[in-house]
Design a protein around this motif. Structure first.
Motif, PDB file in Angstrom:
ATOM      1  N   HIS A  80      -9.001   3.235   7.990  1.00  0.00           N
ATOM      2  CA  HIS A  80      -8.730   1.888   7.487  1.00  0.00           C
ATOM      3  C   HIS A  80      -8.896   1.823   5.968  1.00  0.00           C
ATOM      4  CE1 HIS A  80      -8.628  -2.524   7.530  1.00  0.00           C
ATOM      5  NE2 HIS A  80      -9.670  -2.473   6.712  1.00  0.00           N
ATOM      6  N   LEU A  81      -9.985   2.407   5.449  1.00  0.00           N
ATOM      7  CA  LEU A  81     -10.240   2.344   4.012  1.00  0.00           C
ATOM      8  C   LEU A  81      -9.322   3.279   3.224  1.00  0.00           C
ATOM      9  CD1 LEU A  81     -14.146   2.215   4.060  1.00  0.00           C
ATOM     10  CD2 LEU A  81     -12.569   0.322   3.697  1.00  0.00           C
ATOM     11  N   GLU A 119      -5.778   1.983   2.128  1.00  0.00           N
ATOM     12  CA  GLU A 119      -5.650   1.108   0.971  1.00  0.00           C
ATOM     13  C   GLU A 119      -5.235   1.872  -0.286  1.00  0.00           C
ATOM     14  OE1 GLU A 119      -9.350  -0.850   0.568  1.00  0.00           O
ATOM     15  OE2 GLU A 119      -9.174  -2.018   2.434  1.00  0.00           O
ATOM     16  N   THR A 120      -5.616   3.145  -0.361  1.00  0.00           N
ATOM     17  CA  THR A 120      -5.308   3.954  -1.545  1.00  0.00           C
ATOM     18  C   THR A 120      -4.244   5.004  -1.270  1.00  0.00           C
ATOM     19  OG1 THR A 120      -7.164   5.410  -0.974  1.00  0.00           O
ATOM     20  CG2 THR A 120      -7.596   3.623  -2.525  1.00  0.00           C
ATOM     21  N   ARG A 171     -17.125   4.345   3.862  1.00  0.00           N
ATOM     22  CA  ARG A 171     -16.986   4.024   2.442  1.00  0.00           C
ATOM     23  C   ARG A 171     -17.439   5.188   1.578  1.00  0.00           C
ATOM     24  NH1 ARG A 171     -13.813   1.841  -0.619  1.00  0.00           N
ATOM     25  NH2 ARG A 171     -13.783   0.004   0.747  1.00  0.00           N
ATOM     26  N   MET A 198       0.845  -1.193   0.000  1.00  0.00           N
ATOM     27  CA  MET A 198       0.000   0.000   0.000  1.00  0.00           C
ATOM     28  C   MET A 198       0.879   1.242   0.000  1.00  0.00           C
ATOM     29  SD  MET A 198      -3.016  -1.044   2.683  1.00  0.00           S
ATOM     30  CE  MET A 198      -1.820  -1.309   4.001  1.00  0.00           C
TER      31      MET A 198
END
Length: 372
Positions: free
Chosen positions: A159-160, A163-164, A110, A1
């Motif tokens: 957390h999300l 990832e990016t 999200r 990541m």
């Protein structure tokens, strides 16, 4: 990541914990000349249905706990079975609330991360939840703040976003909803945009520059502008490892404003082209003569139209309040205007019959005696 960066951000997503909505977010851009502009009007994550269900479960849980406390005070051995059943129901309600909060936290996180990815943002700025207070807001606001699981949403966003490679930084929430995002002037909060004189917390109006908008929409602009202006003050917390901006610097805060685009208006309104022709025909086509007013009393028979085809003999003119002038000239041949003579209607060589509610025209030829 990819590893998130602390500084060097040009596009940022500001997220505000809304008063009437769960999340309000929008994108701001930092230009090379130091100006900060807002890209679009932003969006809101509404969860009214889930919050209403949370409120019902919260009330149910309070009632069950009150009933369990009452059983404990009574100390009656005959109530042990009911107390055990009540404790099991309390656990079930608690599990439902926990599952609902978890699903709500993931959905809100999200949504926020998707907004950042779609706009190409490299950082998400959040308010610091430790200073979230509701002084003077009332019971409704306190309940909303206690059941919207903001802490879980912030953890899910980190957390999300990891990832990016998007950095998540918390900023001080001081005066984010109180000052104007364009000139830092204290706002006037009103009930609604169409009620500018009624005090409230939904709509904000700036008395200096004229900016107005939703209270939450102005807050995310302030959060994003503050984060971009103070990004050199971003540090990593030793205890939690999260990125945070500790304090607000007055010199940097003066630059944390959203630059507005001046409105272009046409100064010269002289005529430069011929006037566009306009048609006189009504569109859509309507009746040019208004319909008669409906009577105040009992409605009568509609005005006469076409003669019915299922009758062997037409009714007499006297029964329809026809005048004696409703006649036609007899003709020779196959055509005999029998309908006109008997009051069938105006389409058979006769005058229009008056409606039932009209006063019948008196027949002056009835009961006329001889003068001798």
């Amino acid at each position: 990541m990819p590893k998130p960066q602390r500084t060097g951000h040009k596009v940022a997503l500001g997220v505000d914990w809304g008063l009437n909505t769960l999340l309000s977010a929008g994108v701001s851009r930092l230009h090379p000349d130091g100006k900060i502009t807002a890209a679009g009007a932003g969006g809101q994550f509404r969860a009214a249905g889930i919050l209403a269900k949370q409120h019902r479960l919260r009330n149910l849980s309070e009632r069950l706990h009150a009933k369990a406390d009452q059983y404990a005070r009574l100390a009656d051995s005959t109530l042990d079975g009911k107390a055990a059943t009540l404790a099991q129901e309390i656990r079930r309600v608690s599990e439902r609330r926990s599952n609902l909060n978890d699903a709500l936290a993931w959905a809100g996180a999200r949504w926020a991360v998707d907004q950042a990815v779609a706009a190409g943002a490299t950082v998400i700025y959040l308010e610091d939840l430790r200073s979230m207070e509701a002084d003077g807001m009332g019971r409704t606001h306190n309940t909303r703040m206690s059941q919207t699981v903001r802490g879980q949403i912030a953890d899910r966003i980190r957390h999300l976003a990891a990832e990016t490679g998007i950095a998540v930084v918390t900023v001080p929430p001081r005066n984010t909803s109180k000052h104007c995002p364009c000139c830092l002037t204290p706002l006037r909060h009103r009930k609604a945009p169409d009620r500018p004189t009624v005090p409230g917390w939904t709509w904000a109006i700036c008395p200096r520059c004229g900016w107005q908008g939703d209270r939450d929409q102005g807050a995310w602009r302030r959060i994003a502008a503050r984060g971009l202006a103070h990004q050199t003050k971003t540090i990593a917390d030793r205890a939690s490892g999260t990125m945070v901006i500790r304090a607000v610097v007055d010199v940097m805060e003066a630059k944390a404003v959203i630059a507005t685009t001046p409105k272009t208006s046409r100064s010269d309104r002289s005529k430069t082209s011929p006037t566009r022709p306009r048609t006189n025909r009504l569109t859509p086509r309507r009746r040019e003569v208004p319909s008669p007013a409906r009577p105040s009393g009992r409605a009568g028979q509609r005005p006469e139209g076409h003669a019915p085809t299922d009758r062997t003999r037409l009714p007499r003119a006297a029964h329809r309040h026809q005048s004696v002038t409703t006649i036609s000239t007899p003709t020779t041949g196959r055509h005999r205007p029998r309908g006109a003579a008997l009051g069938a209607g105006f389409h058979l060589h006769a005058h229009a019959s008056p409606p039932r509610w009209a006063i019948p025209v008196p027949d002056l030829t009835v009961r006329m005696g001889s003068l001798s």
